[in-house]
Structures are given as C-alpha cells and as structure tokens.
Design a protein around this motif. Structure first.
Motif, PDB file in Angstrom:
ATOM      1  N   CYS A  81       0.856  -1.178   0.000  1.00 64.73           N
ATOM      2  CA  CYS A  81       0.000   0.000   0.000  1.00 64.73           C
ATOM      3  C   CYS A  81       0.898   1.236   0.000  1.00 64.73           C
ATOM      4  CB  CYS A  81      -0.906  -0.001   1.234  1.00 64.73           C
ATOM      5  SG  CYS A  81      -1.998   1.429   1.308  1.00 64.73           S
ATOM      6  N   THR A  82       0.647   2.152  -0.914  1.00 63.05           N
ATOM      7  CA  THR A  82       1.505   3.328  -1.050  1.00 63.05           C
ATOM      8  C   THR A  82       1.038   4.523  -0.232  1.00 63.05           C
ATOM      9  OG1 THR A  82       0.308   4.037  -3.029  1.00 63.05           O
ATOM     10  CG2 THR A  82       2.282   2.662  -3.353  1.00 63.05           C
ATOM     11  N   LEU A  83      -0.063   4.380   0.487  1.00 60.08           N
ATOM     12  CA  LEU A  83      -0.516   5.475   1.325  1.00 60.08           C
ATOM     13  C   LEU A  83       0.479   5.661   2.469  1.00 60.08           C
ATOM     14  CD1 LEU A  83      -2.905   7.468   1.574  1.00 60.08           C
ATOM     15  CD2 LEU A  83      -3.870   5.896   3.231  1.00 60.08           C
TER      16      LEU A  83
ATOM     17  N   PRO B  59      -7.057  -3.368   3.408  1.00 55.59           N
ATOM     18  CA  PRO B  59      -7.812  -3.652   4.623  1.00 55.59           C
ATOM     19  C   PRO B  59      -7.448  -2.735   5.791  1.00 55.59           C
ATOM     20  CG  PRO B  59      -6.547  -5.587   3.933  1.00 55.59           C
ATOM     21  CD  PRO B  59      -6.245  -4.495   2.986  1.00 55.59           C
ATOM     22  N   ASN B  60      -6.286  -2.109   5.738  1.00 54.03           N
ATOM     23  CA  ASN B  60      -5.869  -1.213   6.833  1.00 54.03           C
ATOM     24  C   ASN B  60      -6.406   0.195   6.678  1.00 54.03           C
ATOM     25  OD1 ASN B  60      -4.419  -3.174   8.122  1.00 54.03           O
ATOM     26  ND2 ASN B  60      -2.429  -2.414   7.510  1.00 54.03           N
ATOM     27  N   CYS B  61      -6.328   0.745   5.455  1.00 56.40           N
ATOM     28  CA  CYS B  61      -6.619   2.174   5.306  1.00 56.40           C
ATOM     29  C   CYS B  61      -7.654   2.503   4.231  1.00 56.40           C
ATOM     30  CB  CYS B  61      -5.333   2.935   5.014  1.00 56.40           C
ATOM     31  SG  CYS B  61      -4.642   2.578   3.384  1.00 56.40           S
ATOM     32  N   GLY B  62      -8.058   1.506   3.429  1.00 60.16           N
ATOM     33  CA  GLY B  62      -9.053   1.746   2.396  1.00 60.16           C
ATOM     34  C   GLY B  62      -8.493   2.278   1.083  1.00 60.16           C
ATOM     35  N   ASN B  63      -7.166   2.354   0.961  1.00 60.36           N
ATOM     36  CA  ASN B  63      -6.531   2.799  -0.280  1.00 60.36           C
ATOM     37  C   ASN B  63      -6.939   1.861  -1.418  1.00 60.36           C
ATOM     38  OD1 ASN B  63      -4.781   4.508  -1.735  1.00 60.36           O
ATOM     39  ND2 ASN B  63      -2.969   3.320  -1.211  1.00 60.36           N
ATOM     40  N   PRO B  64      -7.323   2.387  -2.601  1.00 57.55           N
ATOM     41  CA  PRO B  64      -7.740   1.521  -3.700  1.00 57.55           C
ATOM     42  C   PRO B  64      -6.587   0.697  -4.275  1.00 57.55           C
ATOM     43  CG  PRO B  64      -7.969   3.849  -4.310  1.00 57.55           C
ATOM     44  CD  PRO B  64      -7.464   3.800  -2.909  1.00 57.55           C
ATOM     45  N   LYS B  65      -6.941  -0.399  -4.895  1.00 62.03           N
ATOM     46  CA  LYS B  65      -5.986  -1.333  -5.495  1.00 62.03           C
ATOM     47  C   LYS B  65      -5.020  -0.630  -6.446  1.00 62.03           C
ATOM     48  CE  LYS B  65      -5.890  -5.262  -8.634  1.00 62.03           C
ATOM     49  NZ  LYS B  65      -6.678  -6.164  -9.455  1.00 62.03           N
ATOM     50  N   LYS B  66      -5.508   0.347  -7.198  1.00 65.13           N
ATOM     51  CA  LYS B  66      -4.670   1.012  -8.200  1.00 65.13           C
ATOM     52  C   LYS B  66      -3.491   1.760  -7.574  1.00 65.13           C
ATOM     53  CE  LYS B  66      -7.366   5.254  -8.366  1.00 65.13           C
ATOM     54  NZ  LYS B  66      -8.103   6.175  -9.194  1.00 65.13           N
ATOM     55  N   ASN B  67      -3.534   2.000  -6.270  1.00 63.99           N
ATOM     56  CA  ASN B  67      -2.464   2.727  -5.589  1.00 63.99           C
ATOM     57  C   ASN B  67      -1.473   1.823  -4.867  1.00 63.99           C
ATOM     58  OD1 ASN B  67      -3.444   5.224  -6.436  1.00 63.99           O
ATOM     59  ND2 ASN B  67      -4.830   5.345  -4.703  1.00 63.99           N
ATOM     60  N   PHE B  68      -1.470   0.548  -5.201  1.00 63.22           N
ATOM     61  CA  PHE B  68      -0.484  -0.384  -4.650  1.00 63.22           C
ATOM     62  C   PHE B  68       0.669  -0.513  -5.640  1.00 63.22           C
ATOM     63  CE2 PHE B  68      -3.603  -1.352  -1.612  1.00 63.22           C
ATOM     64  CZ  PHE B  68      -3.108  -2.247  -0.680  1.00 63.22           C
TER      65      PHE B  68
ATOM     66  N   PRO C  88      -9.492 -15.670  -1.082  1.00 61.68           N
ATOM     67  CA  PRO C  88      -8.837 -16.889  -0.623  1.00 61.68           C
ATOM     68  C   PRO C  88      -7.318 -16.853  -0.820  1.00 61.68           C
ATOM     69  CG  PRO C  88     -10.007 -17.295  -2.672  1.00 61.68           C
ATOM     70  CD  PRO C  88     -10.318 -15.881  -2.266  1.00 61.68           C
ATOM     71  N   PRO C  89      -6.593 -17.651  -0.018  1.00 67.09           N
ATOM     72  CA  PRO C  89      -5.152 -17.765  -0.216  1.00 67.09           C
ATOM     73  C   PRO C  89      -4.831 -18.166  -1.649  1.00 67.09           C
ATOM     74  CG  PRO C  89      -5.789 -18.826   1.820  1.00 67.09           C
ATOM     75  CD  PRO C  89      -7.062 -18.455   1.099  1.00 67.09           C
ATOM     76  N   ASN C  90      -3.642 -17.778  -2.093  1.00 69.34           N
ATOM     77  CA  ASN C  90      -3.124 -18.060  -3.439  1.00 69.34           C
ATOM     78  C   ASN C  90      -3.850 -17.289  -4.536  1.00 69.34           C
ATOM     79  OD1 ASN C  90      -1.103 -19.845  -2.435  1.00 69.34           O
ATOM     80  ND2 ASN C  90      -2.730 -21.334  -2.127  1.00 69.34           N
ATOM     81  N   THR C  91      -4.455 -16.152  -4.182  1.00 64.25           N
ATOM     82  CA  THR C  91      -5.076 -15.277  -5.170  1.00 64.25           C
ATOM     83  C   THR C  91      -4.054 -14.221  -5.578  1.00 64.25           C
ATOM     84  OG1 THR C  91      -7.273 -15.576  -4.211  1.00 64.25           O
ATOM     85  CG2 THR C  91      -6.953 -13.650  -5.624  1.00 64.25           C
ATOM     86  N   PRO C  92      -3.622 -14.226  -6.846  1.00 58.25           N
ATOM     87  CA  PRO C  92      -2.662 -13.215  -7.295  1.00 58.25           C
ATOM     88  C   PRO C  92      -3.264 -11.811  -7.189  1.00 58.25           C
ATOM     89  CG  PRO C  92      -2.973 -14.908  -8.983  1.00 58.25           C
ATOM     90  CD  PRO C  92      -3.989 -15.153  -7.910  1.00 58.25           C
ATOM     91  N   PHE C  93      -2.413 -10.836  -6.942  1.00 64.16           N
ATOM     92  CA  PHE C  93      -2.871  -9.447  -6.824  1.00 64.16           C
ATOM     93  C   PHE C  93      -3.645  -9.028  -8.068  1.00 64.16           C
ATOM     94  CE2 PHE C  93      -2.451  -4.841  -7.139  1.00 64.16           C
ATOM     95  CZ  PHE C  93      -2.839  -4.453  -5.869  1.00 64.16           C
ATOM     96  N   GLU C  94      -3.156  -9.433  -9.223  1.00 67.33           N
ATOM     97  CA  GLU C  94      -3.800  -9.065 -10.486  1.00 67.33           C
ATOM     98  C   GLU C  94      -5.224  -9.608 -10.593  1.00 67.33           C
ATOM     99  OE1 GLU C  94       0.590  -9.062 -10.844  1.00 67.33           O
ATOM    100  OE2 GLU C  94      -0.819 -10.579 -10.168  1.00 67.33           O
ATOM    101  N   ALA C  95      -5.528 -10.670  -9.860  1.00 66.96           N
ATOM    102  CA  ALA C  95      -6.860 -11.281  -9.905  1.00 66.96           C
ATOM    103  C   ALA C  95      -7.837 -10.663  -8.901  1.00 66.96           C
ATOM    104  CB  ALA C  95      -6.750 -12.786  -9.652  1.00 66.96           C
ATOM    105  N   LEU C  96      -7.347  -9.767  -8.046  1.00 68.20           N
ATOM    106  CA  LEU C  96      -8.246  -9.104  -7.097  1.00 68.20           C
ATOM    107  C   LEU C  96      -9.222  -8.217  -7.869  1.00 68.20           C
ATOM    108  CD1 LEU C  96      -5.688  -7.925  -4.378  1.00 68.20           C
ATOM    109  CD2 LEU C  96      -7.275  -9.856  -4.238  1.00 68.20           C
ATOM    110  N   PRO C  97     -10.451  -8.112  -7.408  1.00 70.44           N
ATOM    111  CA  PRO C  97     -11.403  -7.229  -8.088  1.00 70.44           C
ATOM    112  C   PRO C  97     -10.925  -5.772  -8.015  1.00 70.44           C
ATOM    113  CG  PRO C  97     -12.359  -8.116  -6.062  1.00 70.44           C
ATOM    114  CD  PRO C  97     -11.026  -8.764  -6.237  1.00 70.44           C
ATOM    115  N   GLU C  98     -11.284  -4.986  -8.996  1.00 75.73           N
ATOM    116  CA  GLU C  98     -10.884  -3.575  -9.023  1.00 75.73           C
ATOM    117  C   GLU C  98     -11.464  -2.807  -7.832  1.00 75.73           C
ATOM    118  OE1 GLU C  98      -8.502  -2.195 -10.934  1.00 75.73           O
ATOM    119  OE2 GLU C  98      -8.244  -4.254 -11.621  1.00 75.73           O
ATOM    120  N   THR C  99     -12.495  -3.347  -7.234  1.00 78.47           N
ATOM    121  CA  THR C  99     -13.120  -2.694  -6.081  1.00 78.47           C
ATOM    122  C   THR C  99     -12.414  -3.029  -4.765  1.00 78.47           C
ATOM    123  OG1 THR C  99     -14.666  -4.546  -5.886  1.00 78.47           O
ATOM    124  CG2 THR C  99     -15.386  -2.612  -7.167  1.00 78.47           C
ATOM    125  N   TRP C 100     -11.430  -3.932  -4.812  1.00 76.48           N
ATOM    126  CA  TRP C 100     -10.692  -4.314  -3.609  1.00 76.48           C
ATOM    127  C   TRP C 100      -9.925  -3.110  -3.083  1.00 76.48           C
ATOM    128  CZ3 TRP C 100      -5.509  -4.495  -2.190  1.00 76.48           C
ATOM    129  CH2 TRP C 100      -5.213  -5.210  -1.030  1.00 76.48           C
TER     130      TRP C 100
END
Length: 67
Positions: free
Chosen positions: A12-14, A48-57, A33-45
């Motif tokens: 997370c880049t925040l 969990p700590n700060c709510g920063n969107p996936k695009k900012n990782f 679930p475990p073994n889910t690649p970051f690229e496979a996470l939904p765009e809405t993910w």
C-alpha cells in the motif's frame, strides 16, 4: 534474498500504512482466498488497513529495486 512470496507481494503506497498484500495469504476480511494473485483481485478491492484503492499499490519487488 527475497522469497517467492515476497516477490509477489504488493505494498500500500498510502503514507504510514505499510500493509503488504501476500497472495499466499489472501485477504480473509474481504473473502479473498489464499493463493489469489494481486492481479486477480477485483478492481473494487481496497487496502484492509486504510481503504486505499488497489490502483495505488506497488509491487514490493519494484520498490526494492528503486532504492
């Protein structure tokens, strides 16, 4: 030496958050679930700590190579 798990980690880049997404662990709070690649996470993910969107990782490996 960076382990395979850390090679696939995303950070997370925040400022001051520091959350690291590890595909081997997934995200139990958002039912990823475990073994889910970051690229496979939904765009809405979000971080969990700060709510920063996936695009900012950033890939941990890329951050280490920048330094």
């Amino acid at each position: 030496m960076i382990t395979k798990d850390l090679k696939n980690a995303w950070v997370c880049t925040l400022n001051n958050c520091g959350y690291i997404y590890l595909p081997s662990k997934g995200d139990k709070h958002q039912h990823i679930p475990p073994n889910t690649p970051f690229e496979a996470l939904p765009e809405t993910w979000t971080c969990p700590n700060c709510g920063n969107p996936k695009k900012n990782f950033k890939r941990l490996k890329d951050l280490v190579e920048e330094k």
